[in-house]
Design a protein around this motif. Structure first.
Motif, PDB file in Angstrom:
ATOM      1  N   PRO A  12      38.165 -17.172  32.087  1.00 14.77           N
ATOM      2  CA  PRO A  12      37.101 -17.806  32.883  1.00 14.77           C
ATOM      3  C   PRO A  12      36.058 -16.805  33.407  1.00 14.77           C
ATOM      4  O   PRO A  12      34.865 -17.079  33.372  1.00 14.77           O
ATOM      5  CB  PRO A  12      37.873 -18.469  34.043  1.00 14.77           C
ATOM      6  CG  PRO A  12      39.236 -18.735  33.478  1.00 14.77           C
ATOM      7  CD  PRO A  12      39.512 -17.619  32.502  1.00 14.77           C
ATOM      8  N   TYR A  13      36.507 -15.620  33.841  1.00 17.32           N
ATOM      9  CA  TYR A  13      35.551 -14.661  34.419  1.00 17.32           C
ATOM     10  C   TYR A  13      34.687 -13.971  33.360  1.00 17.32           C
ATOM     11  O   TYR A  13      33.784 -13.210  33.706  1.00 17.32           O
ATOM     12  CB  TYR A  13      36.282 -13.614  35.277  1.00 17.32           C
ATOM     13  CG  TYR A  13      37.318 -12.806  34.537  1.00 17.32           C
ATOM     14  CD1 TYR A  13      38.656 -13.166  34.570  1.00 17.32           C
ATOM     15  CD2 TYR A  13      36.959 -11.684  33.796  1.00 17.32           C
ATOM     16  CE1 TYR A  13      39.616 -12.445  33.879  1.00 17.32           C
ATOM     17  CE2 TYR A  13      37.906 -10.948  33.112  1.00 17.32           C
ATOM     18  CZ  TYR A  13      39.229 -11.330  33.146  1.00 17.32           C
ATOM     19  OH  TYR A  13      40.175 -10.610  32.462  1.00 17.32           O
ATOM     20  N   GLN A  14      34.953 -14.239  32.077  1.00 16.77           N
ATOM     21  CA  GLN A  14      34.134 -13.641  31.018  1.00 16.77           C
ATOM     22  C   GLN A  14      33.029 -14.596  30.536  1.00 16.77           C
ATOM     23  O   GLN A  14      32.168 -14.206  29.737  1.00 16.77           O
ATOM     24  CB  GLN A  14      35.030 -13.242  29.834  1.00 16.77           C
ATOM     25  CG  GLN A  14      35.983 -12.104  30.190  1.00 16.77           C
ATOM     26  CD  GLN A  14      37.213 -12.019  29.307  1.00 16.77           C
ATOM     27  OE1 GLN A  14      37.610 -12.984  28.660  1.00 16.77           O
ATOM     28  NE2 GLN A  14      37.829 -10.846  29.310  1.00 16.77           N
ATOM     29  N   VAL A  15      33.051 -15.831  31.034  1.00 13.06           N
ATOM     30  CA  VAL A  15      32.160 -16.863  30.494  1.00 13.06           C
ATOM     31  C   VAL A  15      30.685 -16.543  30.729  1.00 13.06           C
ATOM     32  O   VAL A  15      29.867 -16.631  29.808  1.00 13.06           O
ATOM     33  CB  VAL A  15      32.524 -18.244  31.092  1.00 13.06           C
ATOM     34  CG1 VAL A  15      31.470 -19.290  30.757  1.00 13.06           C
ATOM     35  CG2 VAL A  15      33.886 -18.692  30.578  1.00 13.06           C
ATOM     36  N   ASP A  16      30.329 -16.154  31.957  1.00 17.37           N
ATOM     37  CA  ASP A  16      28.907 -15.942  32.264  1.00 17.37           C
ATOM     38  C   ASP A  16      28.313 -14.826  31.405  1.00 17.37           C
ATOM     39  O   ASP A  16      27.206 -14.962  30.869  1.00 17.37           O
ATOM     40  CB  ASP A  16      28.726 -15.618  33.758  1.00 17.37           C
ATOM     41  CG  ASP A  16      28.951 -16.854  34.619  1.00 17.37           C
ATOM     42  OD1 ASP A  16      28.918 -17.979  34.072  1.00 17.37           O
ATOM     43  OD2 ASP A  16      29.182 -16.696  35.833  1.00 17.37           O
ATOM     44  N   THR A  17      29.075 -13.743  31.245  1.00 17.24           N
ATOM     45  CA  THR A  17      28.589 -12.614  30.435  1.00 17.24           C
ATOM     46  C   THR A  17      28.354 -13.052  28.998  1.00 17.24           C
ATOM     47  O   THR A  17      27.322 -12.744  28.385  1.00 17.24           O
ATOM     48  CB  THR A  17      29.647 -11.476  30.437  1.00 17.24           C
ATOM     49  OG1 THR A  17      30.022 -11.230  31.771  1.00 17.24           O
ATOM     50  CG2 THR A  17      29.122 -10.212  29.784  1.00 17.24           C
ATOM     51  N   VAL A  18      29.341 -13.785  28.441  1.00 19.54           N
ATOM     52  CA  VAL A  18      29.228 -14.193  27.037  1.00 19.54           C
ATOM     53  C   VAL A  18      28.082 -15.191  26.855  1.00 19.54           C
ATOM     54  O   VAL A  18      27.279 -15.069  25.910  1.00 19.54           O
ATOM     55  CB  VAL A  18      30.578 -14.778  26.538  1.00 19.54           C
ATOM     56  CG1 VAL A  18      30.391 -15.500  25.211  1.00 19.54           C
ATOM     57  CG2 VAL A  18      31.615 -13.673  26.403  1.00 19.54           C
ATOM     58  N   LEU A  19      27.955 -16.142  27.769  1.00 22.87           N
ATOM     59  CA  LEU A  19      26.867 -17.131  27.622  1.00 22.87           C
ATOM     60  C   LEU A  19      25.502 -16.443  27.716  1.00 22.87           C
ATOM     61  O   LEU A  19      24.582 -16.769  26.950  1.00 22.87           O
ATOM     62  CB  LEU A  19      26.986 -18.233  28.679  1.00 22.87           C
ATOM     63  CG  LEU A  19      28.131 -19.229  28.476  1.00 22.87           C
ATOM     64  CD1 LEU A  19      28.157 -20.251  29.618  1.00 22.87           C
ATOM     65  CD2 LEU A  19      28.045 -19.953  27.130  1.00 22.87           C
ATOM     66  N   ALA A  20      25.368 -15.492  28.632  1.00 20.57           N
ATOM     67  CA  ALA A  20      24.080 -14.792  28.773  1.00 20.57           C
ATOM     68  C   ALA A  20      23.707 -14.098  27.461  1.00 20.57           C
ATOM     69  O   ALA A  20      22.537 -14.039  27.084  1.00 20.57           O
ATOM     70  CB  ALA A  20      24.167 -13.765  29.899  1.00 20.57           C
ATOM     71  N   GLU A  21      24.737 -13.647  26.757  1.00 27.12           N
ATOM     72  CA  GLU A  21      24.503 -12.941  25.502  1.00 27.12           C
ATOM     73  C   GLU A  21      24.163 -13.901  24.354  1.00 27.12           C
ATOM     74  O   GLU A  21      23.257 -13.647  23.562  1.00 27.12           O
ATOM     75  CB  GLU A  21      25.793 -12.181  25.177  1.00 27.12           C
ATOM     76  CG  GLU A  21      25.663 -11.089  24.179  1.00 27.12           C
ATOM     77  CD  GLU A  21      27.027 -10.422  23.959  1.00 27.12           C
ATOM     78  OE1 GLU A  21      27.138  -9.716  22.957  1.00 27.12           O
ATOM     79  OE2 GLU A  21      27.959 -10.647  24.750  1.00 27.12           O
ATOM     80  N   ILE A  22      24.870 -15.021  24.268  1.00 27.72           N
ATOM     81  CA  ILE A  22      24.725 -15.863  23.063  1.00 27.72           C
ATOM     82  C   ILE A  22      23.710 -17.000  23.196  1.00 27.72           C
ATOM     83  O   ILE A  22      23.117 -17.410  22.196  1.00 27.72           O
ATOM     84  CB  ILE A  22      26.089 -16.454  22.599  1.00 27.72           C
ATOM     85  CG1 ILE A  22      26.669 -17.426  23.625  1.00 27.72           C
ATOM     86  CG2 ILE A  22      27.061 -15.334  22.235  1.00 27.72           C
ATOM     87  CD1 ILE A  22      27.856 -18.235  23.108  1.00 27.72           C
ATOM     88  N   LEU A  23      23.493 -17.516  24.411  1.00 29.88           N
ATOM     89  CA  LEU A  23      22.605 -18.692  24.524  1.00 29.88           C
ATOM     90  C   LEU A  23      21.216 -18.460  23.917  1.00 29.88           C
ATOM     91  O   LEU A  23      20.695 -19.348  23.232  1.00 29.88           O
ATOM     92  CB  LEU A  23      22.485 -19.156  25.981  1.00 29.88           C
ATOM     93  CG  LEU A  23      23.728 -19.819  26.574  1.00 29.88           C
ATOM     94  CD1 LEU A  23      23.438 -20.363  27.971  1.00 29.88           C
ATOM     95  CD2 LEU A  23      24.269 -20.933  25.682  1.00 29.88           C
ATOM     96  N   PRO A  24      20.634 -17.267  24.114  1.00 36.84           N
ATOM     97  CA  PRO A  24      19.283 -17.083  23.550  1.00 36.84           C
ATOM     98  C   PRO A  24      19.247 -17.180  22.029  1.00 36.84           C
ATOM     99  O   PRO A  24      18.172 -17.353  21.455  1.00 36.84           O
ATOM    100  CB  PRO A  24      18.897 -15.659  24.003  1.00 36.84           C
ATOM    101  CG  PRO A  24      19.776 -15.366  25.175  1.00 36.84           C
ATOM    102  CD  PRO A  24      21.052 -16.115  24.929  1.00 36.84           C
ATOM    103  N   VAL A  25      20.406 -17.088  21.365  1.00 37.33           N
ATOM    104  CA  VAL A  25      20.361 -17.067  19.886  1.00 37.33           C
ATOM    105  C   VAL A  25      21.084 -18.244  19.230  1.00 37.33           C
ATOM    106  O   VAL A  25      21.243 -18.258  18.018  1.00 37.33           O
ATOM    107  CB  VAL A  25      20.958 -15.743  19.324  1.00 37.33           C
ATOM    108  CG1 VAL A  25      20.143 -14.549  19.765  1.00 37.33           C
ATOM    109  CG2 VAL A  25      22.424 -15.575  19.707  1.00 37.33           C
ATOM    110  N   ILE A  26      21.534 -19.233  20.002  1.00 29.38           N
ATOM    111  CA  ILE A  26      22.313 -20.285  19.313  1.00 29.38           C
ATOM    112  C   ILE A  26      21.646 -21.660  19.307  1.00 29.38           C
ATOM    113  O   ILE A  26      22.227 -22.627  18.793  1.00 29.38           O
ATOM    114  CB  ILE A  26      23.766 -20.406  19.841  1.00 29.38           C
ATOM    115  CG1 ILE A  26      23.803 -20.810  21.311  1.00 29.38           C
ATOM    116  CG2 ILE A  26      24.553 -19.142  19.541  1.00 29.38           C
ATOM    117  CD1 ILE A  26      25.208 -21.184  21.767  1.00 29.38           C
TER     118      ILE A  26
END
Ligand SMILES: NC(=O)C1=CN([C@@H]2O[C@H](COP(=O)(O)OP(=O)(O)OC[C@H]3O[C@@H](n4cnc5c(N)ncnc54)[C@H](O)[C@@H]3O)[C@@H](O)[C@H]2O)C=CC1
Ligand SMILES: O=C(O)[C@@H]1CCC=N1
Length: 258
Positions: free
Chosen positions: A68-82
């Motif tokens: 759960p605590y890794q979600v924000d980091t991963v979303l910040a990384e992938i949302l701009p490209v998906i």
């Protein structure tokens, strides 16, 4: 369908292997920060990377198997490209509402709760999604049916599904371990005790699933009046067998709900 799994840990790897072995219509790639321990997945045709954005463009679905605590980091990384790719989250305790908020309501979202037996095509994967994303969820349900069973449930039961269907693997294994320990005490070597205990649980589960009866109906077939089964069962119950399981499951649920 092409699936990109972010978080190649216990669950992510078991889903990836399950897809490679049991879901021939789907292809899978996996990312993890340190990939040394999952390089072997390439032997199963699974591409691995330490870059979450590598392979993501080709994917139809992004599965999150991170803490759960890794979600924000991963979303910040992938949302701009998906863009409009479907995000399927197996993150425990992360509601669809919160996931939609974190993704600005711009992506189709599905909540999945598999267990690590996905690797053997035997997961009990509960799934829920907002009705408007039913069409996006449909191939994901099909995929998890390849990996075991995949009931679609009301989202308000997803935390309960996590406990019963995912934590449940550990509870079942602890039952087997205790049986094995007892088996050693009554005369078996550990390997034989484990083999007998595990096969007995597999057989009991198979009977239940195939006959679709209440467990007690099968228990009746095993318990000879004044026999050794009923005295053992009653002794277990006097010592809180069912009660301790129920209390443990409720404690696990409280932990998820916070
Ligand atoms: N282990 C299980 O049986 C089940 C776990 N879950 C849920 O699945 C999630 C993952 O659980 P596990 O697989 O047990 O944890 P894990 O710690 O084994 O796996 C998480 C993986 O994500 C990787 N990771 C961390 N940050 C990353 C990033 N920024 N980019 C890419 N990868 C990253 C880690 O290196 C690790 O390999 C949790 O939310 C858990 O609650 C749900 C059902 C069953
Ligand atoms: O123990 C946990 O928190 C995770 C969720 C379900 C299984 N493992």
């Amino acid at each position: 369908m092409k699936v990109h799994i972010i978080g190649g840990g216990n669950l992510g790897v078991s889903i990836a292997l399950g897809i490679a072995k049991f879901s021939k219509n789907n292809q899978v790639t996996v990312t993890r920060r340190n990939i040394a321990s999952i390089q072997y997945l390439s032997e199963y045709g699974i591409a691995v990377s330490n870059d979450n954005k590598h392979n993501i463009q080709e994917a139809d679905v992004v599965i999150l198997t991170i803490k759960p605590y890794q979600v924000d980091t991963v979303l910040a990384e992938i949302l701009p490209v998906i863009q409009d790719k479907t995000i399927a989250s197996a993150v425990s305790g992360l509601s669809l509402d919160v996931l939609q908020t974190k993704t600005n309501y711009e992506y189709p979202v599905v909540r999945i709760m598999p267990n690590i037996a996905a690797q053997f095509g035997e997961s009990a994967t509960c799934i829920s999604f907002p009705e408007k994303y039913a069409a996006n969820a449909s191939p994901i349900v099909d995929l998890f049916q390849d990996l075991g069973t995949a009931p679609v449930i009301d989202e308000k039961l997803m935390d309960a599904a996590t406990v019963l269907g995912a934590c449940g693997t550990a509870y079942a294994l602890r039952y087997i371990r205790a049986s094995m320990q007892a088996g050693i005490e009554i005369g078996f070597d550990s390997n034989t005790a484990l083999a007998i205990a595990a096969q007995t649980v597999k057989g009991a589960a198979k009977m239940l699933l195939e006959e679709k009866v209440h467990p007690e109906q099968l228990i009746d077939r095993v318990t000879t009046p004044q026999g050794c089964t009923i005295v053992g069962l009653n002794e277990m119950e006097h010592n809180g067998f069912s009660s301790s399981l129920i209390k443990g499951i409720k404690t696990s649920l409280k932990q998820i709900k916070g």
